[in-house]
Scaffold this motif. Structure first.
Motif, PDB file in Angstrom:
ATOM      1  N   ALA A   1       0.824  -1.208   0.000  1.00 34.87           N
ATOM      2  CA  ALA A   1       0.000   0.000   0.000  1.00 34.87           C
ATOM      3  C   ALA A   1       0.860   1.260   0.000  1.00 34.87           C
ATOM      4  N   VAL A   2       1.950   1.237   0.761  1.00 34.96           N
ATOM      5  CA  VAL A   2       2.842   2.398   0.806  1.00 34.96           C
ATOM      6  C   VAL A   2       3.553   2.569  -0.531  1.00 34.96           C
ATOM      7  N   LEU A   3       3.981   1.467  -1.138  1.00 30.45           N
ATOM      8  CA  LEU A   3       4.611   1.528  -2.458  1.00 30.45           C
ATOM      9  C   LEU A   3       3.670   2.176  -3.467  1.00 30.45           C
ATOM     10  N   VAL A   4       2.428   1.727  -3.489  1.00 30.21           N
ATOM     11  CA  VAL A   4       1.452   2.275  -4.435  1.00 30.21           C
ATOM     12  C   VAL A   4       1.190   3.748  -4.139  1.00 30.21           C
ATOM     13  N   GLU A   5       1.010   4.084  -2.875  1.00 28.23           N
ATOM     14  CA  GLU A   5       0.746   5.480  -2.516  1.00 28.23           C
ATOM     15  C   GLU A   5       1.891   6.388  -2.956  1.00 28.23           C
TER      16      GLU A   5
END
Length: 222
Positions: free
Chosen positions: A51-55
């Motif tokens: 999720a952090v990578l995508v954000e």
């Protein structure tokens, strides 16, 4: 001390997964009609979970809103399921070093922020599954690294006391996870840790690779 278990981070420690992660990110961005990211950018975004990578990939002038982030996560999941393990490779010497670790009889586990399903898929594709009876992904426990929960969960599953565990990783999140859990930590200087190199004074030892870590741990073969 005599270690009774060892936990390994995955991405950036055992395997170079950046090519597959980058491919999935680029396809996600293309699907959403957004500009591409460089390989170096995506490398700096890796390490704190999907999720952090995508954000981070979706953050340009401002962070994405909830709707865009949800679309991005769904698109990334779809594309990464197709690319995971295609271009990812073990770092040089990893397979041989894992065999040497296994020969000592020590309990072994993977503790990563990568979602568990993707972790299991990747370990299977790279023929690493036999080394790791215990696998803890970023969604196995309610919290992910650097919270101690994933590492504590792994030690409980291995039936080993966390105080006797050695954690090996490539980032400050790995170091913090081990410190928070109360176990020793060795760090490797390669991998994904942002722009600032890791320092020896941040961990119990900064080792060239996981084979060097085994020699330093002084575990005899059975």
């Amino acid at each position: 001390m005599q270690f009774t278990s060892v936990t390994f981070d995955l991405d950036g420690t055992l395997v170079d997964s950046l090519p597959d992660l980058s491919a999935a990110c680029q396809r996600m961005l293309q699907e959403l009609g957004l500009p591409s990211r460089s390989l170096d950018e995506i490398g700096r975004f890796v390490g704190e979970g999907m999720a952090v990578l995508v954000e981070r990939c979706l953050t340009f002038a401002a962070p994405p809103d909830a709707a865009l982030l949800a679309r991005g996560i769904a698109a990334f999941r779809h594309h990464y399921a197709l690319t995971n393990g295609t271009l990812t490779r073990c770092y040089p010497g990893v397979e041989e070093a894992l065999q040497a670790w296994q020969a000592t009889g020590i309990a072994m586990a993977v503790v990563t922020n990568k979602p568990e399903a993707f972790t299991l898929q990747l370990l299977e594709k790279l023929a690493l599954t036999p080394f790791f009876p215990v696998v803890v992904g970023g969604d196995t426990t309610p919290q992910r690294k650097p919270h101690p929960a994933p590492l504590l969960h792994a030690c409980a599953a291995m039936e080993r006391a966390v105080a006797g565990n050695l954690h090996i990783g490539d980032s400050r999140h790995d170091i913090a996870t081990a410190r928070n859990a109360g176990c020793a930590v060795y760090a490797v200087p390669y991998g994904y840790h942002g722009d600032e190199p890791l320092r020896a004074d941040e961990c119990d030892a900064l080792v060239a690779d996981i084979a060097t870590a085994l020699r330093l741990a002084q575990l005899p073969a059975r």
